[in-house]
Write an enzyme that holds these catalytic residues in place. Structure first.
Site, PDB file in Angstrom:
ATOM      1  N   LYS A  78       0.923   4.465  -5.204  1.00 21.13           N
ATOM      2  CA  LYS A  78       1.758   3.263  -5.228  1.00 21.13           C
ATOM      3  C   LYS A  78       2.892   3.380  -6.243  1.00 21.13           C
ATOM      4  O   LYS A  78       3.484   2.370  -6.637  1.00 21.13           O
ATOM      5  CB  LYS A  78       0.885   2.039  -5.526  1.00 21.13           C
ATOM      6  CG  LYS A  78      -0.203   1.816  -4.463  1.00 21.13           C
ATOM      7  CD  LYS A  78      -1.032   0.580  -4.739  1.00 21.13           C
ATOM      8  CE  LYS A  78      -2.124   0.400  -3.685  1.00 21.13           C
ATOM      9  NZ  LYS A  78      -2.906  -0.835  -3.867  1.00 21.13           N
ATOM     10  N   GLU A 123       0.840  -1.189   0.000  1.00 22.54           N
ATOM     11  CA  GLU A 123       0.000   0.000   0.000  1.00 22.54           C
ATOM     12  C   GLU A 123       0.883   1.250   0.000  1.00 22.54           C
ATOM     13  O   GLU A 123       2.109   1.173   0.114  1.00 22.54           O
ATOM     14  CB  GLU A 123      -0.973  -0.056   1.172  1.00 22.54           C
ATOM     15  CG  GLU A 123      -1.761  -1.353   1.154  1.00 22.54           C
ATOM     16  CD  GLU A 123      -3.092  -1.323   1.896  1.00 22.54           C
ATOM     17  OE1 GLU A 123      -3.633  -0.233   2.140  1.00 22.54           O
ATOM     18  OE2 GLU A 123      -3.592  -2.423   2.224  1.00 22.54           O
ATOM     19  N   ARG A 130     -10.978  -8.579  -5.517  1.00 29.21           N
ATOM     20  CA  ARG A 130     -10.227  -8.400  -4.270  1.00 29.21           C
ATOM     21  C   ARG A 130     -11.098  -8.789  -3.084  1.00 29.21           C
ATOM     22  O   ARG A 130     -12.322  -8.570  -3.085  1.00 29.21           O
ATOM     23  CB  ARG A 130      -9.771  -6.938  -4.109  1.00 29.21           C
ATOM     24  CG  ARG A 130      -8.855  -6.445  -5.215  1.00 29.21           C
ATOM     25  CD  ARG A 130      -7.558  -7.222  -5.299  1.00 29.21           C
ATOM     26  NE  ARG A 130      -6.773  -7.112  -4.081  1.00 29.21           N
ATOM     27  CZ  ARG A 130      -5.926  -6.115  -3.823  1.00 29.21           C
ATOM     28  NH1 ARG A 130      -5.774  -5.129  -4.685  1.00 29.21           N
ATOM     29  NH2 ARG A 130      -5.237  -6.107  -2.701  1.00 29.21           N
ATOM     30  N   ARG A 184      -3.521  10.175 -14.025  1.00 27.52           N
ATOM     31  CA  ARG A 184      -4.401   9.015 -13.860  1.00 27.52           C
ATOM     32  C   ARG A 184      -4.694   8.711 -12.393  1.00 27.52           C
ATOM     33  O   ARG A 184      -5.456   7.790 -12.099  1.00 27.52           O
ATOM     34  CB  ARG A 184      -3.774   7.783 -14.517  1.00 27.52           C
ATOM     35  CG  ARG A 184      -3.481   7.944 -15.999  1.00 27.52           C
ATOM     36  CD  ARG A 184      -3.155   6.612 -16.652  1.00 27.52           C
ATOM     37  NE  ARG A 184      -1.913   6.026 -16.146  1.00 27.52           N
ATOM     38  CZ  ARG A 184      -0.721   6.207 -16.694  1.00 27.52           C
ATOM     39  NH1 ARG A 184      -0.589   7.010 -17.739  1.00 27.52           N
ATOM     40  NH2 ARG A 184       0.355   5.602 -16.200  1.00 27.52           N
ATOM     41  N   ASN A 231      -6.070  -2.748   0.147  1.00 27.47           N
ATOM     42  CA  ASN A 231      -7.140  -3.575   0.681  1.00 27.47           C
ATOM     43  C   ASN A 231      -7.270  -3.490   2.204  1.00 27.47           C
ATOM     44  O   ASN A 231      -8.376  -3.514   2.751  1.00 27.47           O
ATOM     45  CB  ASN A 231      -6.916  -5.029   0.262  1.00 27.47           C
ATOM     46  CG  ASN A 231      -8.216  -5.799   0.178  1.00 27.47           C
ATOM     47  OD1 ASN A 231      -9.298  -5.234   0.310  1.00 27.47           O
ATOM     48  ND2 ASN A 231      -8.118  -7.094  -0.032  1.00 27.47           N
TER      49      ASN A 231
END
Length: 268
Positions: free
Chosen positions: A52, A3, A258, A125, A166
């Site tokens: 990330k 993460e 996920r 993005r 997550n």
């Protein structure tokens, strides 16, 4: 997949180890060799992260862009007192050598050299990053408040929240008692602001400590973590176990490929 706090922690380490110094860059594996030659021996001006993505800014305007993906990882070694760097072990995509330290990168999803325009394309993005001082949460709020997608889905969308993965997704929803299946349009501005502030706080702890810490001190007891050496979580990877707050079984489903965990009693 690591993460966002992991990338910020790496950027801070690399800035400290290599910033302002010439860096030898190579590719023992060979897959990054042509790009490595473009920056080999140049001075690393700045290392930073957005979500990330890790960026090493070299003179004159060339940038090594890394996304670790699922399997990517850096390993570091000290050069002090050594006749030379150790032999590479495994498939080392990129090797960095500074005056005192070296680092090997294995298994990244992306490892490339781009220019500052390419960096701008990557950032275009991405949504705001809770770990960046220049983050504008209003950008994320505008996307959440207009979407009928679930808030659980939106939190994992890097074009909405850069760097949230997550664990932080499941845990921030639990901490704020929000059903993960609620559509974005149903989230109030007050709920959004509280979640954003909590993500900033939790991810800063993760960056500083190198571990994801999500359970409040008063709740940090009872059943052990899902993995030895990891801090406890409220719901992440605790499917079927008793909720730490109410005792209800933690639920699990797969959402957009996920795993998602939540407490049906605390989050409604």
């Amino acid at each position: 997949m690591p993460e966002g706090h992991v990338l910020h922690r790496l950027a801070r380490l690399h800035q400290r180890r290599y910033g302002g110094k010439p860096v030898r860059v190579g590719s023992p594996q060979g897959r990054f060799a042509d790009d490595a030659a473009l920056i080999d021996g140049r001075v690393l001006r700045r290392a930073d992260a957005w979500g990330k993505h890790l960026f090493h800014h070299y003179e004159p305007g060339l940038v090594a862009h890394v996304h670790l993906g699922i399997y990517g990882a850096f390993s570091e070694f000290a050069l002090n007192g050594l006749d030379g760097p150790p032999d590479p072990i495994g498939q080392v995509r990129m090797r960095m050598l500074g005056p005192d330290y070296g680092a090997d990168l294995r298994g990244p999803m992306v490892c490339e050299v781009i220019d500052e325009g390419g960096v701008a394309d990557v950032l275009a993005r991405l949504g705001p990053d809770p770990l960046r001082a220049d983050a504008d949460p209003a950008v994320a709020w505008n996307r959440v408040s207009r979407s009928r997608r679930s808030i659980a889905s939106l939190l994992m969308d890097q074009s909405v929240f850069a760097g949230v993965g997550n664990i932080y997704r499941s845990e921030v929803l639990f901490r704020h008692g929000i059903d993960p299946m609620r559509p974005g349009v149903s989230i109030s501005r007050a709920e959004f602001d509280a979640m954003w502030a909590d993500l900033v706080a939790m991810m800063k702890v993760g960056e500083r400590r190198g571990q994801i810490v999500v359970v409040r001190p008063e709740d940090d007891h009872g059943a052990p973590s899902y993995r030895a050496g990891r801090p406890r979580t409220y719901v992440y990877r605790r499917a079927g176990e008793a909720c730490r707050i109410c005792g209800s079984p933690v639920l699990f489903t797969e959402l957009e490929g996920r795993n998602l965990f939540w407490c049906p009693a605390c989050q409604h």
